[in-house]
Design a protein around this motif. Structure first.
Motif, PDB file in Angstrom:
ATOM      1  N   SER A   1     -19.043  58.912 -13.944  1.00  0.00           N
ATOM      2  CA  SER A   1     -20.016  58.444 -13.204  1.00  0.00           C
ATOM      3  C   SER A   1     -20.811  57.213 -13.418  1.00  0.00           C
ATOM      4  O   SER A   1     -20.896  56.756 -14.571  1.00  0.00           O
ATOM      5  CB  SER A   1     -21.220  59.564 -13.016  1.00  0.00           C
TER       6      SER A   1
ATOM      7  N   THR B   1     -21.892  56.988  -8.232  1.00  0.00           N
ATOM      8  CA  THR B   1     -20.596  57.180  -7.959  1.00  0.00           C
ATOM      9  C   THR B   1     -19.649  57.777  -8.961  1.00  0.00           C
ATOM     10  O   THR B   1     -20.242  57.412 -10.159  1.00  0.00           O
ATOM     11  CB  THR B   1     -19.808  55.711  -7.642  1.00  0.00           C
TER      12      THR B   1
ATOM     13  N   GLU C   1     -15.939  58.299  -9.866  1.00  0.00           N
ATOM     14  CA  GLU C   1     -14.850  58.181  -9.583  1.00  0.00           C
ATOM     15  C   GLU C   1     -13.769  57.526 -10.704  1.00  0.00           C
ATOM     16  O   GLU C   1     -14.685  56.896 -11.616  1.00  0.00           O
ATOM     17  CB  GLU C   1     -14.602  57.155  -8.246  1.00  0.00           C
TER      18      GLU C   1
ATOM     19  N   ARG D   1     -15.813  59.056   1.594  1.00  0.00           N
ATOM     20  CA  ARG D   1     -16.884  59.586   0.646  1.00  0.00           C
ATOM     21  C   ARG D   1     -17.902  59.828   1.737  1.00  0.00           C
ATOM     22  O   ARG D   1     -18.578  58.807   2.272  1.00  0.00           O
ATOM     23  CB  ARG D   1     -17.507  58.474  -0.104  1.00  0.00           C
TER      24      ARG D   1
ATOM     25  N   ARG E   1     -21.560  60.061   2.752  1.00  0.00           N
ATOM     26  CA  ARG E   1     -23.042  60.246   2.245  1.00  0.00           C
ATOM     27  C   ARG E   1     -23.983  60.672   3.237  1.00  0.00           C
ATOM     28  O   ARG E   1     -23.805  60.099   4.422  1.00  0.00           O
ATOM     29  CB  ARG E   1     -22.930  58.550   1.984  1.00  0.00           C
TER      30      ARG E   1
END
Length: 423
Positions: free
Chosen positions: A41, A66, A68, A314, A316
């Motif tokens: 992260s 984030t 990923e 993603r 949000r």
């Protein structure tokens, strides 16, 4: 002995499928092999300067989280299915029977034999008895008589299989009666005929995944450093698999790269599961890889690649923890490349007129176990080739796959192994 510094050789990776997105399961984790990973992260810092406070920098603010990264994995006989389930969703699994054959080019002579799992079967010119077959006027008639005799045999080893002769052949086909990997150890031999291999092959469990599923699973993945003086374990919740990429070469082990998107990372001092299950490792080799067109080996291929992606969105929303709400699959895509020795014919016509071709990328083991990616409808560009010296000339094709109405999918992944289920 505890270590002051972390080393990759000591790192562990454990994963478990989540029942609810972002909720870590308490049990059922599996230890998985990997080559490297940068799944982690991050939360960047941003600036929003106010005036009237001079020229010196003010406090930054924290941006969105984030989580990923990528995981480089081996293509192996068993563990690969775990990752494919995350990429495509649950497979359809069926048990398969091991099979083989013995081909006769001429009529057997008296005293010739075949051996079926240590049972010797003899051809004779007179009246047969026991494990014998009488030679007939033609080889086809002899094989037919052999089929009848073997199917009627009471021998405990011979009776494990069913025997037949396909039309217009002089071949004895042998199919192990019990589906699964057991039949792969059934041995074959012949004194005056050609056997398909030293044993039957292809028995196991055939797992089939298809692209385009509406829902794919999420996982909790833990990356740990258990041998540190103060052990640390990073747990990634709500991990969804976005893409898979691999290269085809001429030597070395077969590996792949996964792109992952997680909801968030948590840090712990103890592992989530001290005794996880694990697959027995057996890696696929580039030396037994293949690229086929229409089911037939493609001539002159020197290399290739394949990339499949779920193209995750993603999601949000306003959250006080700054994490994503979900990672949803959008359109599925598959693309890749092939390099072939240029001969002015191979794939050139299809590239010129725009006709799609069917391609298969895959790897095999001697006993019939295999990993295969089937692309029924692939479009090729006009090939780019370069003459760079006195050696051979290569053409490069960067292809794209599309949905096939008759097949009902764009990409289908097949894995034949000895694992009963991935669900």
């Amino acid at each position: 002995m505890a270590k002051v510094r972390a080393y990759g050789a000591d790192a562990t990776l454990k994963a478990c499928r989540e029942a609810s997105y972002g909720v870590a399961p308490l049990t059922g984790y599996r230890s998985l092999d990997f080559k490297s990973t940068d799944l982690s992260s991050a939360q960047p810092l941003g600036d929003d300067p106010l005036l009237g406070r001079g020229r010196n920098a003010q406090d930054p603010y924290r941006g969105l989280i984030t989580d990923e990264g990528q995981i480089d994995i081996p293509f192996d006989l068993r563990g690969t299915g775990y990752w494919l389930t995350g990429l495509f969703g649950d497979p359809v699994t069926t048990a398969t029977n091991a099979s083989g054959s013995i081909a006769f080019t001429a009529n057997p002579s008296p005293g010739d034999t075949i051996t079926l799992n240590s049972t010797v079967w003899t051809f004779v010119s007179g009246t047969p008895s026991g494990n014998e077959t009488e030679i007939q006027a033609t080889v086809t008639q002899t094989v037919d008589q052999l089929v009848d005799d073997l199917n009627a045999s009471a021998d405990v080893e011979v009776a494990k299989c069913t025997y037949s002769r396909p039309t217009s052949t002089q071949t004895l086909v042998i199919v192990f009666d019990t589906a699964g990997p057991t039949g792969n150890s059934f041995t074959l031999a012949a004194s005056a005929a050609s056997v398909s291999g030293p044993t039957l092959t292809g028995g196991g469990y055939a797992h089939v995944w298809e692209s385009g599923a509406d829902d794919i699973p999420s996982y909790t993945i833990e990356i740990g450093h258990p041998k540190l003086t103060t052990p640390v374990f990073f747990r990634h919740l709500g991990t969804v698999m976005e893409s898979l990429n691999f290269e085809m070469g001429q030597e070395g082990p077969a590996n792949a790269r996964l792109q992952l998107v997680a909801q968030g990372e948590e840090r712990f001092a103890a592992t989530v599961d001290g005794s996880p299950d694990a697959f027995s490792l057996r890696r696929f080799s580039q030396g037994r890889g293949f690229i086929r067109r229409g089911g037939q080996p493609l001539a002159g291929v020197t290399g290739g690649s394949l990339t499949f992606s779920n193209n995750l969105e993603r999601v949000r929303v306003i959250r006080e923890d700054g994490k994503i709400e979900a990672a949803d699959p959008t359109f599925a895509s598959a693309e890749g490349s092939m390099s072939v020795r240029f001969d002015g014919a191979t794939l050139v016509a299809e590239a010129a007129n725009g006709d799609p071709v069917a391609l298969d990328y895959g790897f095999t083991f001697p006993e019939g176990y295999a990993l295969r990616f089937e692309l029924p409808r692939v479009f090729l560009p006009k090939p780019k080739y370069a003459v760079s010296g006195p050696g051979g000339v290569e053409a490069s094709f960067d292809w794209r796959a599309a949905f096939d109405d008759s097949e009902g999918t764009m990409l289908r992944a097949h894995l034949l192994n000895d694992v009963t289920s991935y669900t």
